[in-house]
Design a protein around this motif. Sequence first.
Motif, PDB file in Angstrom:
ATOM      1  N   MET A   1      -2.963   1.038  10.535  1.00 49.36           N
ATOM      2  CA  MET A   1      -2.487   1.611   9.272  1.00 49.36           C
ATOM      3  C   MET A   1      -1.086   2.164   9.482  1.00 49.36           C
ATOM      4  O   MET A   1      -0.686   2.480  10.596  1.00 49.36           O
ATOM      5  CB  MET A   1      -3.405   2.736   8.778  1.00 49.36           C
ATOM      6  N   VAL A   2      -0.340   2.262   8.392  1.00 48.36           N
ATOM      7  CA  VAL A   2       0.935   2.972   8.424  1.00 48.36           C
ATOM      8  C   VAL A   2       0.701   4.334   7.799  1.00 48.36           C
ATOM      9  O   VAL A   2       0.167   4.436   6.686  1.00 48.36           O
ATOM     10  CB  VAL A   2       2.036   2.206   7.664  1.00 48.36           C
ATOM     11  N   GLY A   3       1.063   5.385   8.523  1.00 46.08           N
ATOM     12  CA  GLY A   3       0.877   6.741   8.034  1.00 46.08           C
ATOM     13  C   GLY A   3       2.163   7.294   7.435  1.00 46.08           C
ATOM     14  O   GLY A   3       3.272   6.931   7.837  1.00 46.08           O
ATOM     15  N   TYR A   4       1.995   8.177   6.464  1.00 45.83           N
ATOM     16  CA  TYR A   4       3.124   8.824   5.800  1.00 45.83           C
ATOM     17  C   TYR A   4       2.904  10.332   5.826  1.00 45.83           C
ATOM     18  O   TYR A   4       1.775  10.806   6.020  1.00 45.83           O
ATOM     19  CB  TYR A   4       3.270   8.319   4.367  1.00 45.83           C
ATOM     20  N   LEU A   5       3.969  11.097   5.597  1.00 42.16           N
ATOM     21  CA  LEU A   5       3.853  12.549   5.578  1.00 42.16           C
ATOM     22  C   LEU A   5       3.468  13.020   4.185  1.00 42.16           C
ATOM     23  O   LEU A   5       4.047  12.582   3.176  1.00 42.16           O
ATOM     24  CB  LEU A   5       5.171  13.201   6.009  1.00 42.16           C
ATOM     25  N   LEU A   6       2.516  13.937   4.143  1.00 38.50           N
ATOM     26  CA  LEU A   6       1.988  14.414   2.865  1.00 38.50           C
ATOM     27  C   LEU A   6       3.086  14.926   1.949  1.00 38.50           C
ATOM     28  O   LEU A   6       3.076  14.666   0.739  1.00 38.50           O
ATOM     29  CB  LEU A   6       0.954  15.520   3.128  1.00 38.50           C
ATOM     30  N   LYS A   7       4.063  15.649   2.494  1.00 41.69           N
ATOM     31  CA  LYS A   7       5.111  16.246   1.664  1.00 41.69           C
ATOM     32  C   LYS A   7       5.922  15.202   0.901  1.00 41.69           C
ATOM     33  O   LYS A   7       6.530  15.510  -0.127  1.00 41.69           O
ATOM     34  CB  LYS A   7       6.038  17.100   2.527  1.00 41.69           C
ATOM     35  N   ASN A   8       5.922  13.965   1.411  1.00 39.65           N
ATOM     36  CA  ASN A   8       6.688  12.903   0.755  1.00 39.65           C
ATOM     37  C   ASN A   8       5.851  12.059  -0.190  1.00 39.65           C
ATOM     38  O   ASN A   8       6.366  11.076  -0.752  1.00 39.65           O
ATOM     39  CB  ASN A   8       7.310  11.990   1.815  1.00 39.65           C
ATOM     40  N   THR A   9       4.593  12.409  -0.366  1.00 37.36           N
ATOM     41  CA  THR A   9       3.704  11.544  -1.161  1.00 37.36           C
ATOM     42  C   THR A   9       3.018  12.265  -2.321  1.00 37.36           C
ATOM     43  O   THR A   9       2.226  11.646  -3.024  1.00 37.36           O
ATOM     44  CB  THR A   9       2.597  10.926  -0.275  1.00 37.36           C
ATOM     45  N   ALA A  10       3.284  13.545  -2.507  1.00 38.90           N
ATOM     46  CA  ALA A  10       2.643  14.301  -3.586  1.00 38.90           C
ATOM     47  C   ALA A  10       3.546  14.311  -4.812  1.00 38.90           C
ATOM     48  O   ALA A  10       4.715  13.931  -4.759  1.00 38.90           O
ATOM     49  CB  ALA A  10       2.317  15.714  -3.119  1.00 38.90           C
ATOM     50  N   SER A  11       2.996  14.767  -5.934  1.00 38.38           N
ATOM     51  CA  SER A  11       3.731  14.784  -7.197  1.00 38.38           C
ATOM     52  C   SER A  11       3.742  16.192  -7.780  1.00 38.38           C
ATOM     53  O   SER A  11       2.730  16.904  -7.735  1.00 38.38           O
ATOM     54  CB  SER A  11       3.082  13.816  -8.197  1.00 38.38           C
TER      55      SER A  11
END
Length: 305
Positions: free
Chosen positions: A154-164
């Motif tokens: 999987m490719v992981g991302y940082l939560l701070k960059n994925t919320a709205s």
Amino acid sequence: MKVSLVIMAAGLGSRYGGSKQVDGIGPHNEILMEYSIYDAIRAGFNKIVFIIKPEMEETMERLCGGYLRRKTARDGSPVEVAYAFQDFSSVPDFYHIPAERTKPFGTVHALLCAAEAVDGPCCVINADDYYGIDAYQTIYNELVKLPPEGKATMVGYLLKNTASLHGTVSRGICTVKDGKLATVREALKVQLYPDGTLRDLAEDRSLAPDTVVSMNFWGFMPSIFPALRAYFEDFLRNEAGDNIKAECLLPMMVDQQMRRGKLEVSVLHSADRWFGMTYHEDREVVAAELRRLHEKGDYPADLRV
């Protein structure tokens, strides 16, 4: 060998307030999944599988399928296009579907519907997310090295960059040890606040901004399908009941397989930033970012050529 990009595009987009999968948001009216397809093909993928509602086939063929069949993959072969349909006809007969239910059964069911179309390594994505150019090359390089059984990526991302800021989102909260996924749990109501803090409202707990999350950017081998089928049938027998909104989710299935020692998942990282559309208010930001990427030269004027 066919390496497939599997696009989950059958969701209703209820929070967005429309059919975001076919919303022309790019500077030349491109839909968001066209960027994923373009990035995947230049990374080496040579088959595109659309998971859609049956009534979407004509629209998807007009928007994407027709011109994709004329494209050539990096290995010189024609790009193959396939459609898989996520509807209630694939739900086992033992389960009684509530009369009021209109919502699909979630991402496990979606991928299970594509079983006949996937005959090699596959990358599974959401239709309404932008994952980045580097992410596709990174996962392709890992996919072609996976053994037939027992491993995924999987490719992981940082939560701070994925919320709205416009409402809550659902995210797979991950713990990672030595480059491997240790656990993943679904946080169903993650809220980002203007000061940058994040909270899981469903469980009333704060979340660290640098938490790694799954954005449904998975890499699997075809051997995952029996596990998907068993997990989905267990979900129908024990969890779904009469809940017309119950969903069977990929992060939870992966977590179960890891806990049982049947799956090891490598966690990859991308230099690119994720963005996507959960709420209609996100549209302006996404459109501006796509314009910037075109102006920077990351994408040509016409993705369809």
